[in-house]
Motif scaffolding. Sequence first.
Motif, PDB file in Angstrom:
ATOM      1  N   PRO A 168       0.825  -1.215   0.000  1.00  0.00           N
ATOM      2  CA  PRO A 168       0.000   0.000   0.000  1.00  0.00           C
ATOM      3  C   PRO A 168       0.856   1.260   0.000  1.00  0.00           C
ATOM      4  CG  PRO A 168       0.142  -0.902   2.209  1.00  0.00           C
ATOM      5  CD  PRO A 168       0.856  -1.874   1.305  1.00  0.00           C
ATOM      6  N   VAL A 169       0.235   2.390  -0.362  1.00  0.00           N
ATOM      7  CA  VAL A 169       0.943   3.655  -0.179  1.00  0.00           C
ATOM      8  C   VAL A 169       1.089   3.872   1.329  1.00  0.00           C
ATOM      9  CG1 VAL A 169       0.269   4.705  -2.361  1.00  0.00           C
ATOM     10  CG2 VAL A 169      -1.189   4.987  -0.362  1.00  0.00           C
ATOM     11  N   CYS A 170       2.137   4.597   1.705  1.00  0.00           N
ATOM     12  CA  CYS A 170       2.507   4.695   3.117  1.00  0.00           C
ATOM     13  C   CYS A 170       2.571   6.143   3.585  1.00  0.00           C
ATOM     14  CB  CYS A 170       3.892   4.081   3.324  1.00  0.00           C
ATOM     15  SG  CYS A 170       4.029   2.394   2.738  1.00  0.00           S
ATOM     16  N   ASP A 171       2.293   6.325   4.860  1.00  0.00           N
ATOM     17  CA  ASP A 171       2.451   7.642   5.480  1.00  0.00           C
ATOM     18  C   ASP A 171       3.911   7.928   5.788  1.00  0.00           C
ATOM     19  OD1 ASP A 171      -0.310   8.259   5.561  1.00  0.00           O
ATOM     20  OD2 ASP A 171      -0.522   6.979   7.326  1.00  0.00           O
ATOM     21  N   ILE A 172       4.649   6.880   6.121  1.00  0.00           N
ATOM     22  CA  ILE A 172       6.068   7.026   6.455  1.00  0.00           C
ATOM     23  C   ILE A 172       6.838   5.894   5.790  1.00  0.00           C
ATOM     24  CG2 ILE A 172       7.812   7.064   8.289  1.00  0.00           C
ATOM     25  CD1 ILE A 172       5.598   7.967  10.210  1.00  0.00           C
ATOM     26  N   ILE A 173       7.898   6.245   5.108  1.00  0.00           N
ATOM     27  CA  ILE A 173       8.840   5.263   4.568  1.00  0.00           C
ATOM     28  C   ILE A 173      10.175   5.548   5.239  1.00  0.00           C
ATOM     29  CG2 ILE A 173      10.058   4.419   2.530  1.00  0.00           C
ATOM     30  CD1 ILE A 173       7.628   5.289   0.852  1.00  0.00           C
ATOM     31  N   ILE A 174      10.801   4.498   5.751  1.00  0.00           N
ATOM     32  CA  ILE A 174      12.076   4.640   6.463  1.00  0.00           C
ATOM     33  C   ILE A 174      13.138   3.827   5.734  1.00  0.00           C
ATOM     34  CG2 ILE A 174      13.290   4.245   8.639  1.00  0.00           C
ATOM     35  CD1 ILE A 174      10.535   4.417  10.033  1.00  0.00           C
ATOM     36  N   GLY A 175      14.288   4.431   5.526  1.00  0.00           N
ATOM     37  CA  GLY A 175      15.396   3.738   4.895  1.00  0.00           C
ATOM     38  C   GLY A 175      16.699   4.055   5.593  1.00  0.00           C
TER      39      GLY A 175
ATOM     40  N   LYS B 266       0.455  11.639  -0.188  1.00  0.00           N
ATOM     41  CA  LYS B 266       0.713  13.064  -0.442  1.00  0.00           C
ATOM     42  C   LYS B 266       1.151  13.801   0.822  1.00  0.00           C
ATOM     43  CE  LYS B 266      -1.870  13.675  -4.627  1.00  0.00           C
ATOM     44  NZ  LYS B 266      -0.769  13.294  -5.449  1.00  0.00           N
ATOM     45  N   GLU B 267       0.708  13.337   1.992  1.00  0.00           N
ATOM     46  CA  GLU B 267       1.079  13.983   3.256  1.00  0.00           C
ATOM     47  C   GLU B 267       2.229  13.263   3.954  1.00  0.00           C
ATOM     48  OE1 GLU B 267      -2.123  12.717   2.742  1.00  0.00           O
ATOM     49  OE2 GLU B 267      -2.823  14.579   1.861  1.00  0.00           O
ATOM     50  N   GLY B 268       2.769  12.231   3.329  1.00  0.00           N
ATOM     51  CA  GLY B 268       3.744  11.366   3.981  1.00  0.00           C
ATOM     52  C   GLY B 268       5.149  11.944   4.073  1.00  0.00           C
ATOM     53  N   PHE B 269       5.974  11.204   4.811  1.00  0.00           N
ATOM     54  CA  PHE B 269       7.372  11.556   5.031  1.00  0.00           C
ATOM     55  C   PHE B 269       8.258  10.387   4.621  1.00  0.00           C
ATOM     56  CE2 PHE B 269       5.076  14.113   8.072  1.00  0.00           C
ATOM     57  CZ  PHE B 269       5.714  15.342   8.021  1.00  0.00           C
ATOM     58  N   PHE B 270       9.394  10.699   4.036  1.00  0.00           N
ATOM     59  CA  PHE B 270      10.433   9.698   3.796  1.00  0.00           C
ATOM     60  C   PHE B 270      11.605  10.066   4.683  1.00  0.00           C
ATOM     61  CE2 PHE B 270      14.392   8.596   1.414  1.00  0.00           C
ATOM     62  CZ  PHE B 270      14.341   7.235   1.666  1.00  0.00           C
TER      63      PHE B 270
ATOM     64  N   ASN C 121       3.998  20.603  -1.467  1.00  0.00           N
ATOM     65  CA  ASN C 121       2.674  21.148  -1.211  1.00  0.00           C
ATOM     66  C   ASN C 121       2.237  21.050   0.249  1.00  0.00           C
ATOM     67  OD1 ASN C 121       2.295  18.392  -1.145  1.00  0.00           O
ATOM     68  ND2 ASN C 121       0.528  18.385  -2.507  1.00  0.00           N
ATOM     69  N   GLN C 122       3.042  20.439   1.103  1.00  0.00           N
ATOM     70  CA  GLN C 122       2.706  20.377   2.516  1.00  0.00           C
ATOM     71  C   GLN C 122       3.120  21.677   3.187  1.00  0.00           C
ATOM     72  OE1 GLN C 122       4.764  16.430   2.753  1.00  0.00           O
ATOM     73  NE2 GLN C 122       3.258  16.178   4.365  1.00  0.00           N
ATOM     74  N   SER C 123       2.360  22.085   4.174  1.00  0.00           N
ATOM     75  CA  SER C 123       2.663  23.340   4.854  1.00  0.00           C
ATOM     76  C   SER C 123       3.532  23.089   6.082  1.00  0.00           C
ATOM     77  CB  SER C 123       1.370  24.030   5.287  1.00  0.00           C
ATOM     78  OG  SER C 123       0.686  23.198   6.192  1.00  0.00           O
ATOM     79  N   GLY C 124       4.084  24.160   6.599  1.00  0.00           N
ATOM     80  CA  GLY C 124       4.797  24.070   7.863  1.00  0.00           C
ATOM     81  C   GLY C 124       6.288  24.219   7.724  1.00  0.00           C
ATOM     82  N   GLN C 125       6.854  24.855   8.696  1.00  0.00           N
ATOM     83  CA  GLN C 125       8.297  24.981   8.819  1.00  0.00           C
ATOM     84  C   GLN C 125       8.787  23.930   9.806  1.00  0.00           C
ATOM     85  OE1 GLN C 125      10.237  27.141   7.193  1.00  0.00           O
ATOM     86  NE2 GLN C 125       8.557  28.124   6.116  1.00  0.00           N
TER      87      GLN C 125
ATOM     88  N   PHE D 212       9.498  20.711   9.736  1.00  0.00           N
ATOM     89  CA  PHE D 212       8.514  19.652   9.751  1.00  0.00           C
ATOM     90  C   PHE D 212       8.920  18.415  10.532  1.00  0.00           C
ATOM     91  CE2 PHE D 212      10.812  19.269   5.726  1.00  0.00           C
ATOM     92  CZ  PHE D 212      11.188  17.943   5.715  1.00  0.00           C
ATOM     93  N   LEU D 213      10.175  18.275  10.923  1.00  0.00           N
ATOM     94  CA  LEU D 213      10.523  17.125  11.756  1.00  0.00           C
ATOM     95  C   LEU D 213       9.779  17.174  13.080  1.00  0.00           C
ATOM     96  CD1 LEU D 213      14.327  16.531  11.147  1.00  0.00           C
ATOM     97  CD2 LEU D 213      12.408  15.098  10.461  1.00  0.00           C
ATOM     98  N   GLY D 214       9.403  18.362  13.515  1.00  0.00           N
ATOM     99  CA  GLY D 214       8.605  18.486  14.735  1.00  0.00           C
ATOM    100  C   GLY D 214       7.211  17.921  14.570  1.00  0.00           C
ATOM    101  N   GLU D 215       6.762  17.722  13.313  1.00  0.00           N
ATOM    102  CA  GLU D 215       5.428  17.157  13.056  1.00  0.00           C
ATOM    103  C   GLU D 215       5.410  15.650  13.217  1.00  0.00           C
ATOM    104  OE1 GLU D 215       4.150  18.344   9.164  1.00  0.00           O
ATOM    105  OE2 GLU D 215       4.770  20.411   9.497  1.00  0.00           O
ATOM    106  N   LEU D 216       6.557  14.996  13.198  1.00  0.00           N
ATOM    107  CA  LEU D 216       6.604  13.545  13.256  1.00  0.00           C
ATOM    108  C   LEU D 216       6.246  13.029  14.618  1.00  0.00           C
ATOM    109  CD1 LEU D 216       9.811  12.893  11.188  1.00  0.00           C
ATOM    110  CD2 LEU D 216       7.476  12.718  10.440  1.00  0.00           C
TER     111      LEU D 216
END
Length: 156
Positions: free
Chosen positions: A54-61, A86-90, A146-150, A152-156
Amino acid sequence: MLNSNYEEDDEKSTDEKIIQKVEFKKRIKAATVIKHLDWDQIDSREEQIASGVPVCDIIIGSELTYTGNEAHARCLVNVIDLFLTKEGFFLEILSDDRDGVSTFLDLMKEKQFVLEVLPVPHKYQGNFATKQRPESYKLYAFKRVNQSGQNFLGEL
């Protein structure tokens, strides 16, 4: 999204703390999917759907970029783009001493990702008797433009 409610409470007994940790780990396990991906085999949304991943909210590598091989980096970027919501983080732990990091970063920018970089604290780095040369690792965090916020690591 998981809400951990995981706090160390000095008033809780050791048994209560253990139970809380076990319950938290169960929730993480239930919300996590780990799948094998062959980057060279996924080129389109149809192939992404057919993969069953599936598409993921978070991908970690970790250390996914080793060489300056642009084709390899392009496959990685394509998979990230196809599998990330679209709102996810890598997130990737990566040594910037490796060849190909700048190629990877340029390709991520082409796909309209923005980047935040944090150094990995020295206490988490080490040789661990591997005879590996010393390297400096960083946490690279990407999100779509297209995501908002400065910060953004604080959003995790």
